[in-house]
Design an enzyme around this catalytic site. Structure first.
Site, PDB file in Angstrom:
ATOM      1  N   CYS A  31       0.766  -1.213  -0.012  1.00  0.00           N
ATOM      2  CA  CYS A  31      -0.239   0.094   0.142  1.00  0.00           C
ATOM      3  C   CYS A  31       0.763   1.487  -0.025  1.00  0.00           C
ATOM      4  O   CYS A  31       0.249   2.183  -0.528  1.00  0.00           O
ATOM      5  CB  CYS A  31      -0.816   0.047   1.228  1.00  0.00           C
ATOM      6  N   ILE A  51     -12.034 -29.415  -3.410  1.00  0.00           N
ATOM      7  CA  ILE A  51     -10.940 -30.149  -4.463  1.00  0.00           C
ATOM      8  C   ILE A  51     -11.729 -31.064  -5.314  1.00  0.00           C
ATOM      9  O   ILE A  51     -12.278 -32.005  -4.638  1.00  0.00           O
ATOM     10  CB  ILE A  51      -9.734 -30.794  -3.788  1.00  0.00           C
ATOM     11  N   ASP A  53      -6.443 -12.020  -1.546  1.00  0.00           N
ATOM     12  CA  ASP A  53      -6.894 -11.607  -2.674  1.00  0.00           C
ATOM     13  C   ASP A  53      -7.313 -12.406  -3.716  1.00  0.00           C
ATOM     14  O   ASP A  53      -7.941 -12.357  -4.700  1.00  0.00           O
ATOM     15  CB  ASP A  53      -5.831 -10.614  -3.435  1.00  0.00           C
TER      16      ASP A  53
END
Ligand code: FAD
Length: 451
Positions: free
Chosen positions: A42, A274, A289
């Site tokens: 950031c 999975i 993210d």
């Protein structure tokens, strides 16, 4: 237990530190593909803009320092290329030696992040002056170009948080900046009329803001940006900041379930799914993210690539692995940015998003001084709040102003998390003295207007 972590920055480094705090015995290995771990993503635009002048300060933790402090096995230049969930192993490629090896795990945490979108725009591949910003090497590249003294004109493509911050930082260095945004506004968390205040600020500070126009192609080795309208912008430097996509190569290789935009889907405890039957795998986790999250307001899946969720999830996943019960109520997307002299902050859903989801809402708007008008230098804060007409619960809020702007959004974000209604805002007893607020804070006022 032997716990492996993929990705050594926001989510990964937080998980590693928390895991160690919760257990002295566990073996914890952190893999990072690049050189640096736990750096201040950031802060990168502000280092390029010479606001942060000491590069060292961006490196929040070093490999040596963090290994020692938390007794971790940190391996940088080490990319995890394969996950074998049946054998419970990963394959790791050491980028310094070129050698690959396997490492077994009891628990595996993925926090690989998101990467800048770089679509195959004609002329992009040939250009050396078109750069994206994600990490320290990207920053060094941009900084070297800027510091060369060869940049008098820059074009920033994309009016999201990173694009706007880069436009400001380059402009403050004395570079002529054009900011190009395809939509009719910058900063999507704001509704249009709130974004208009930001447009004014951007224009007033000399950035050439072009809205509703996108890049068609680059020519002259990236030194000319040709827009869809036909306009040609000359550029010594181009920053491509049109958004991010999840890093999911590894997830796809391992057949992890991903959402419509490629984000890893997880349970509320961050376990991945999975295989063909999308079975929950109790030993593999994903955070940050790269993952899909639940929108706190609408309870629908979304993606919010911000530092708070990544850090929070890093802590929670470590808690869960250590047998603690965790709460995961979804993400509000509380965000703040500086645009020259203005602060832009938002939480929850805006009207545009609620319209899209056909969720009914009522709006209250207030324009108030940030502190007592009779105390010098009071400035205006524009506040917009949306609430459910039936339950009166707060759905979202946005603010544009100067000092004290993000404080109001943070109060509202907290209220939302605790399930407050718009009328509850009336009764919030907030700190007051003339340099800081008024006896009726702008947040209280929103509650009064809604009555
Ligand atoms: P990251 O922090 O990106 O870490 C992922 C790491 O995993 C990377 O270092 C990557 O190299 C590594 N990796 C990926 N795949 C592998 C693999 N297979 N093997 C080994 N390693 C791998 N958020 C805010 O809330 N506020 C801000 O002001 C803000 N400003 C930002 C400014 C910039 C310029 C950028 C780029 C981001 C900013 N963000 C901001 C977003 C914030 O940095 C991210 O949300 C956060 O870092 C996400 O954490 P993460 O752990 O998911 O991913």
């Amino acid at each position: 237990k032997k716990i492996l972590i993929v990705g050594g920055v926001a989510g990964g480094a937080t998980a590693a530190a928390r895991l160690r705090r919760l257990s002295e015995e566990d073996q914890i290995i952190l893999f990072e593909r690049d050189e640096y771990i736990s750096f201040a993503n950031c802060g990168l635009p502000y280092y390029i803009g010479d606001v942060i002048t000491d590069r060292q300060k961006l490196l929040v933790q070093t490999v040596g320092g963090m290994s020692k402090r938390f007794n971790l096995d940190i391996r940088n230049f080490s990319e995890v290329t394969v996950i074998d969930p049946d054998q419970k192993t990963v394959t790791v490629k050491n980028h310094q030696t070129g050698a690959s090896y396997t490492e077994s795990y009891d628990k595996l945490i993925l926090s690989p992040g998101a990467k800048p979108i770089a679509p195959p725009i004609p002329g992009l591949a040939e250009a050396k002056n078109i750069l994206t910003l994600r990490n320290i090497p990207d920053t060094d590249k941009i900084k070297a170009v800027v510091d060369s003294g060869q940049v008098s004109r820059a074009v920033v493509i994309g009016g999201g948080f990173i694009g706007v911050e880069m436009a400001e930082n380059l402009q403050e260095l004395g570079i002529n900046v054009t900011l190009v945004e395809k939509m009719n506004q910058v900063l999507k968390p704001l509704d249009f009329e709130m974004a208009q205040l930001v447009h004014q600020e951007i224009n007033a500070n000399g950035v050439n803001l072009i809205l509703e126009d996108g890049v068609d192609h680059f020519q002259n080795e990236g030194h000319e940006v040709v827009l869809e309208s036909g306009q040609v912008l000359k550029a010594d430097l181009v920053i491509l900041a049109i958004g991010v996509v999840p890093e999911n190569t590894l997830a796809k290789q391992a057949n992890l379930k991903v959402g419509p935009r490629g984000h890893i889907v997880t349970t509320a405890n961050y376990e991945v799914f999975i295989g063909e039957n999308d079975a929950v795998n109790p030993d593999v986790f994903a955070i940050g993210d790269a993952v899909e999250v639940v929108d706190f307001v609408t309870k629908t899946p979304t993606a919010i690539p911000l530092a708070w969720p990544a850090n929070r999830q890093g802590r929670l996943v470590a808690d869960y692995i250590n047998g603690k019960k965790i709460g995961n109520v979804g993400i509000q997307g509380t965000a703040v940015a500086k645009v020259f002299n203005q602060t832009i902050a938002a939480t929850g859903n805006n009207a545009a998003l609620l319209d899209l989801k056909k969720i009914p809402y009522q709006v209250v708007v207030a324009h108030r001084s940030n502190h007592a008008g009779y105390y010098p230098n009071a400035t205006n804060i524009a506040l917009k709040l949306l609430y459910d007409p039936q339950t009166l619960k707060i759905l979202g809020a946005q603010a544009v102003g100067q000092e004290g702007t993000e404080k109001r959004i943070d109060v509202i974000a907290t209220a939302m998390k605790l399930g407050a209604t718009v009328l509850d805002l009336q009764d919030f007893e907030l700190s007051y003295a003339p340099p800081f607020s008024s006896a009726k804070d702008p947040v209280n006022i929103l509650g009064y207007i809604a009555e």
